[in-house]
Design a protein around this motif. Structure first.
Motif, mmCIF file in Angstrom:
data_model
loop_
_atom_site.group_PDB
_atom_site.id
_atom_site.type_symbol
_atom_site.label_atom_id
_atom_site.label_comp_id
_atom_site.label_asym_id
_atom_site.label_seq_id
_atom_site.Cartn_x
_atom_site.Cartn_y
_atom_site.Cartn_z
ATOM 1 N N LYS A 1 31.988 55.143 56.524
ATOM 2 C CA LYS A 1 31.246 54.073 56.279
ATOM 3 C C LYS A 1 29.872 54.036 56.121
ATOM 4 O O LYS A 1 29.111 53.253 55.641
ATOM 5 N N ILE A 2 29.355 55.187 56.602
ATOM 6 C CA ILE A 2 27.696 55.321 56.513
ATOM 7 C C ILE A 2 27.212 56.146 55.018
ATOM 8 O O ILE A 2 28.253 56.538 54.453
ATOM 9 N N CYS A 3 25.976 56.036 54.730
ATOM 10 C CA CYS A 3 25.483 56.528 53.620
ATOM 11 C C CYS A 3 25.409 58.124 53.751
ATOM 12 O O CYS A 3 25.491 58.576 54.637
ATOM 13 N N ASP A 4 25.652 58.934 52.557
ATOM 14 C CA ASP A 4 25.500 60.285 52.379
ATOM 15 C C ASP A 4 24.240 60.956 52.858
ATOM 16 O O ASP A 4 24.141 61.842 53.505
ATOM 17 N N ALA A 5 23.113 60.238 52.952
ATOM 18 C CA ALA A 5 21.914 60.971 53.661
ATOM 19 C C ALA A 5 22.110 60.768 54.956
ATOM 20 O O ALA A 5 21.567 61.952 55.510
ATOM 21 N N LEU A 6 22.608 59.927 55.842
ATOM 22 C CA LEU A 6 22.922 59.953 57.012
ATOM 23 C C LEU A 6 23.771 61.027 57.556
ATOM 24 O O LEU A 6 23.706 61.469 58.696
ATOM 25 N N LYS A 7 24.879 61.170 56.745
ATOM 26 C CA LYS A 7 25.849 62.153 56.800
ATOM 27 C C LYS A 7 25.099 63.555 56.884
ATOM 28 O O LYS A 7 25.680 64.355 58.023
ATOM 29 N N GLU A 8 24.391 63.915 55.948
ATOM 30 C CA GLU A 8 23.932 65.111 55.970
ATOM 31 C C GLU A 8 22.856 65.282 57.109
ATOM 32 O O GLU A 8 22.977 66.470 57.704
ATOM 33 N N ASP A 9 22.330 64.362 57.202
ATOM 34 C CA ASP A 9 21.385 64.473 58.657
ATOM 35 C C ASP A 9 22.163 64.863 59.824
ATOM 36 O O ASP A 9 21.659 65.528 60.723
ATOM 37 N N LEU A 10 23.114 64.140 60.037
ATOM 38 C CA LEU A 10 23.752 64.335 61.166
ATOM 39 C C LEU A 10 24.654 65.514 61.296
ATOM 40 O O LEU A 10 24.778 66.215 62.532
ATOM 41 N N ARG A 11 24.945 66.450 60.166
ATOM 42 C CA ARG A 11 25.483 67.817 60.266
ATOM 43 C C ARG A 11 24.619 68.826 60.722
ATOM 44 O O ARG A 11 25.008 69.704 61.057
#
Length: 715
Positions: free
Chosen positions: A570-580
C-alpha cells in the motif's frame, strides 16, 4: 356456670333483720345522734349479667335488700371500724331464724368448688379501694349525701381525718419541681431569642427607612409616548458622590420594559420560545447585552432550580453564564449570556455557518466538555438537544464558544446515589426524538441519558441535519427498539472513528455507553499532532515486547484486515526502497507498521527528498499518508492498547472509566503469566540436537564427544 344468691348452697351469709342491727352495732336507735337505719340508703356493688356479658355497677340499696358482705357483720361499710367479733351464743342469738343456715362464708365475690370457679351475682359490699389514691384530682371529692335523710338528723360518725389540700399537678409546677435547671435554661434561651428578633426587626426598619430616603432622589425617565404604568419596576441604580447619595437617571428605550433595578428587555425582540409559555427576549443588565428568559409564575419552582444550578456551574466556559433573576406578579426573569444562535440554527442555516469561527469538531468537543462539567457536579441535564446547545457572540479577541443552556429540567443526583428515580417528583423529562430508551421503560435514570442525546446531536451535526433514528413520525419507536442508521458517516474522512464513537454513545444498554470524559478522550477529537505522538508512544511500548505478550497479542489480532493484507503493497515505491536499507519489516505485522512510521518520523530530515515529498509535512500530511491507506489503524491500536491505559505514558489518552474497566483484565493476565513462569521454573530443560543426524544417532554424538575429550587430555 354461675351461682345466684337464691341458690341453696352451704354458705354463711352475714345477713340480719332490722331489729337485730341495733344490738349488733351496740347503738340505741332512739337516741337523737343515731341515724335511723330504715330511712338510709347504702352504697353497694351490683354484679349482673346481660346478653353482652358480665357487668358491675354501683347501686344504692335500702335495709331490706339482701347484700353479701363477707368482711363485716352488719351493714356494708366502705370505711369504718373493724368487723365485730361475736361469741357462739351471740351468733345463735342474732342469726335470723327465718334464714337458711349456711357455713363457710366466702372471702370475696368469687370462690372455687371442685367443679370450677363461680361468681356470685347480686349486691355486694364495695371493694376497699380509694380511687383518689390512684388518680390524684385537683378538686376535692365531696361525700355522697342521702337524698331522703333529713338535714337535722344526726349521722353515724367515725374517726375524722384531717382535711388535705388538693395537690397541684400542673405541668409547669411539675417541670419546676423535677427539672429546675433545664426549665429555667429554656426560659432564658427563649428570652434571648425574642430580644434578638426584636433587635433585628429594628435594624431592618432603620434600613428600610434609609432606602426610602434614598429613593426620594431617584427618578426613572421614560421615553416620549410611554406611560409609567407600563413599567414593571422603577427601581434604579445609584451613584455615590462626595456628599452622599446623588441622583442618577436611567433612560428606558421606547417599547422596552424594566424589571428590577438593572434589568430591561424588549418585548418585541424575541430570541426564542420554549414550552409552558417560556419566552426569551433581548435585553440589557447593568449596561450589558443579555438574553432575558421569562418563565410563568406557575413554574417558579423550575426557574429557581435553574438559577441555583447555574450559580453553581456557570463558571465553566462551556456552560451558559447566569447574571441575575428578577420577578413581578406574573413572571420570573432570568438574565443569561447572549448567544447568536443555537446548534439547530447553525445546522439548518448555511449562511450562519460562515459567521461562526468554530469547526464542527470544536462545537461538539466544547458541548461535551460542558456536559462533562455538569456530570462532575452531580447534575443530569435530561434535555440535551440541538436547541439547547448555543453559540455565544464573539469576545473581544474574536473567540466564540459552544455552551450548554436550559437548565429547567436538570436534576441533581443525591450524594451516595448514582441515579435519579423516575416518579412524580422527577417526571418524564426530555424532548421526543432525543430521549434515551431507558427514560421510557426504566424506573431510574442517570448520566447515560445525556450521553444518548449527545450521540444523536453528534450525528445530526456531522450529517448536516439527519437524525440517526429516522423521521420524526417513527423516531421514538426506533429509539426504543435500538434501530438507527449511521450511513452518512461514510462520506467523512474519519468515518471509522465517528462511527465507533456514536455507535457506543447510542447503545441501548446504558452501562455500555461511554462517559462524557471518555467521549472527550476518544481519538475522534485528537488533532494530527496528538495522533502521531500516540503512534510513536505505542511503538516504543511494544518494541521490546515478546510476541506472546498480552499487549502484542491484542495489537496483532486481525492484523491482516487492519493492514489490508500487507502494508508494503500500500505504500509508495520510494518509501519501500528506503525501508529496505536499514532493517527487515514484516508486511503483515501491525507492530512493524508502527515501527516504520516512528522511524521515518524521527529521521524525517535525513530522508531522501523523494520520500519526504511523498510523505508530506509533519504532522498533518505525514499522518494522512498512513491513515488514508489504513483507515482502521488508529481505532484498532487505540482499543488494543487499552491494556496499557493505567501506565503513566498513556494516562492522557484514556479516561478513568476505561482504566477501571481494564484493571480486572490486566490482573487476570498477570496472574496467568506468573503461573506459567512458575511452571517453567519447576521443569528441567534439555537442549535438543541441532540437526536431524544427531537426533537420530545420539550414541554417535556421545562417542565423538568422548574422543574429543581424550585428545584434549593428551595435548
Amino acid at each position: 356456670m354461675y351461682l345466684f344468691a337464691s341458690l341453696s348452697v352451704s354458705l354463711v351469709l352475714n345477713i340480719f333483720n332490722v331489729d337485730q342491727w341495733s344490738t349488733v352495732l351496740r347503738v340505741n336507735p332512739e337516741e337523737p345522734q343515731t341515724t335511723s337505719i330504715t330511712n338510709q340508703f347504702f352504697p353497694t356493688l351490683f354484679v349482673g349479667e346481660s346478653p353482652y356479658g358480665l357487668y358491675a355497677i354501683e347501686a344504692l340499696v335500702d335495709h331490706e335488700t339482701i347484700t353479701t358482705s363477707p368482711k363485716l357483720v352488719g351493714p356494708p361499710l366502705l370505711e369504718g371500724p373493724a368487723p365485730i367479733a361475736l361469741t357462739d351464743v351471740e351468733r345463735d342469738q342474732y342469726r335470723p331464724p327465718q334464714r337458711q343456715e349456711f357455713t363457710g362464708a366466702p372471702q370475696s365475690i368469687t370462690f372455687k368448688f371442685q367443679d370450677g370457679e363461680y361468681l356470685l351475682l347480686g349486691y355486694h359490699d364495695r371493694p376497699p379501694m380509694v380511687m383518689a389514691t390512684i388518680i390524684p384530682t385537683r378538686y376535692p371529692v365531696f361525700p355522697f349525701r342521702n337524698a331522703l335523710e333529713s338535714q337535722e338528723r344526726p349521722q353515724l360518725t367515725g374517726p375524722i381525718e384531717p382535711h388535705k389540700k388538693p395537690e397541684d399537678t400542673s405541668i409547669i409546677v411539675l417541670l419546676i419541681n423535677q427539672y429546675p435547671y433545664p426549665f429555667f435554661g429554656a426560659i432564658m434561651t427563649m428570652a434571648a431569642l425574642l430580644l434578638t428578633v426584636i433587635w433585628q426587626c429594628g435594624r431592618q426598619w432603620d434600613r428600610n427607612s434609609n432606602d426610602n430616603l434614598r429613593m426620594e432622589s431617584f427618578e426613572v425617565v421614560n421615553s416620549p409616548g410611554e406611560s409609567k404604568g407600563a413599567q414593571t419596576s422603577k427601581n434604579g441604580s445609584f451613584g455615590r458622590g462626595s456628599f452622599g447619595w446623588t441622583q442618577k437617571k436611567i433612560e428606558i428605550p421606547d417599547g422596552w420594559m424594566a424589571v428590577g433595578s438593572k434589568l430591561m428587555y424588549s418585548p418585541s425582540d424575541i430570541l426564542g420560545t420554549g414550552c409552558e409559555g417560556t419566552v426569551v427576549y433581548r435585553g440589557t443588565f447593568d449596561g450589558r447585552e443579555v438574553a432575558v428568559k421569562r418563565v410563568v409564575s406557575e413554574f417558579v419552582k423550575f426557574a429557581h432550580r435553574e438559577a441555583d444550578l447555574l450559580r453553581e456551574s456557570d463558571h465553566h466556559p462551556h456552560v451558559i453564564r447566569y447574571f441575575c433573576m428578577e420577578s413581578d406578579s406574573q413572571f420570573r426573569y432570568l438574565a443569561l449570556e447572549l448567544c447568536i444562535a443555537s446548534l439547530n440554527d447553525y445546522v439548518e442555516q448555511k449562511e450562519l455557518q460562515e459567521n461562526v469561527s468554530l469547526t464542527l469538531k470544536e462545537i461538539l468537543s466544547q458541548a461535551t466538555d460542558g456536559l462533562a462539567h455538569l456530570h462532575a457536579s452531580k447534575i443530569v441535564h435530561r434535555d440535551m438537544k440541538p436547541q439547547n446547545v448555543l453559540i455565544t457572540t464573539a469576545s473581544q479577541r474574536g473567540k466564540m464558544r459552544a455552551v450548554i443552556s436550559d437548565f429547567g429540567l436538570c436534576k441533581r443526583v443525591q450524594p451516595g446515589k448514582n441515579s435519579i428515580s423516575r416518579g412524580i417528583a422527577s417526571g418524564l423529562a426530555g424532548t421526543d426524538g432525543w430521549i434515551a430508551p431507558e427514560v421510557l421503560i426504566s424506573a431510574s435514570t442517570s448520566y447515560p441519558v445525556d450521553i444518548f442525546s449527545l450521540g444523536c446531536i453528534f450525528y445530526y451535526v456531522l450529517s448536516s441535519g439527519t437524525h440517526p433514528f429516522g423521521k420524526s413520525l417513527h423516531r421514538q419507536a426506533n429509539i426504543v427498539n435500538g434501530d438507527f442508521s449511521l450511513a452518512k458517516l461514510a462520506e467523512m474522512e474519519d468515518w471509522s472513528l465517528a462511527d465507533d464513537l456514536i455507535t457506543t454513545m447510542l447503545h441501548v444498554d446504558p452501562i455500555q455507553r461511554l462517559t462524557a470524559e471518555a467521549v472527550l478522550n476518544h481519538p475522534f477529537f485528537w488533532n494530527a499532532e496528538k495522533r502521531l505522538a500516540y503512534f510513536s508512544d505505542v511503538s516504543d511500548r511494544v518494541e521490546k515486547e515478546e510476541d506472546n505478550s498480552p499487549v502484542c497479542r491484542r495489537i496483532e489480532q486481525d492484523a491482516r484486515v487492519i493492514v489490508c493484507g500487507g502494508w508494503r503493497e500500500k505504500i509508495c515505491d520510494a518509501l519501500k526502497e528506503d525501508l529496505r536499507k536499514f532493517r527487515t519489516y514484516k508486511s503483515h505485522s501491525v507492530r512493524d507498521l508502527l515501527r516504520a512510521m516512528r522511524n521515518k518520523k524521527h529521521h524525517y530530515r535525513e530522508l531522501p527528498e523523494e520520500v519526504r515529498t511523498s510523505l508530506g509535512d509533519i504532522p498533518d500530511q505525514f499522518l494522512h499518508y498512513f491513515t488514508s491507506r489504513f483507515p482502521r489503524l488508529l481505532l484498532h491500536v487505540y482499543k488494543a492498547t487499552e491494556y496499557c491505559s493505567a501506565e503513566p505514558v498513556f494516562r492522557r489518552y484514556y479516561s478513568d472509566a476505561v482504566r477501571s474497566r481494564m484493571q480486572p483484565i490486566v490482573d487476570e493476565e498477570e496472574r496467568i503469566r506468573r503461573e506459567i513462569k512458575e511452571e517453567m521454573a519447576d521443569k528441567e530443560w534439555v537442549r535438543q540436537p541441532k540437526n536431524a543426524e544427531q537426533r537420530q544417532n545420539p550414541d554417535k554424538r556421545t562417542n565423538q564427544r568422548k574422543n574429543n575429550n581424550k585428545k584434549n587430555n593428551q595435548q
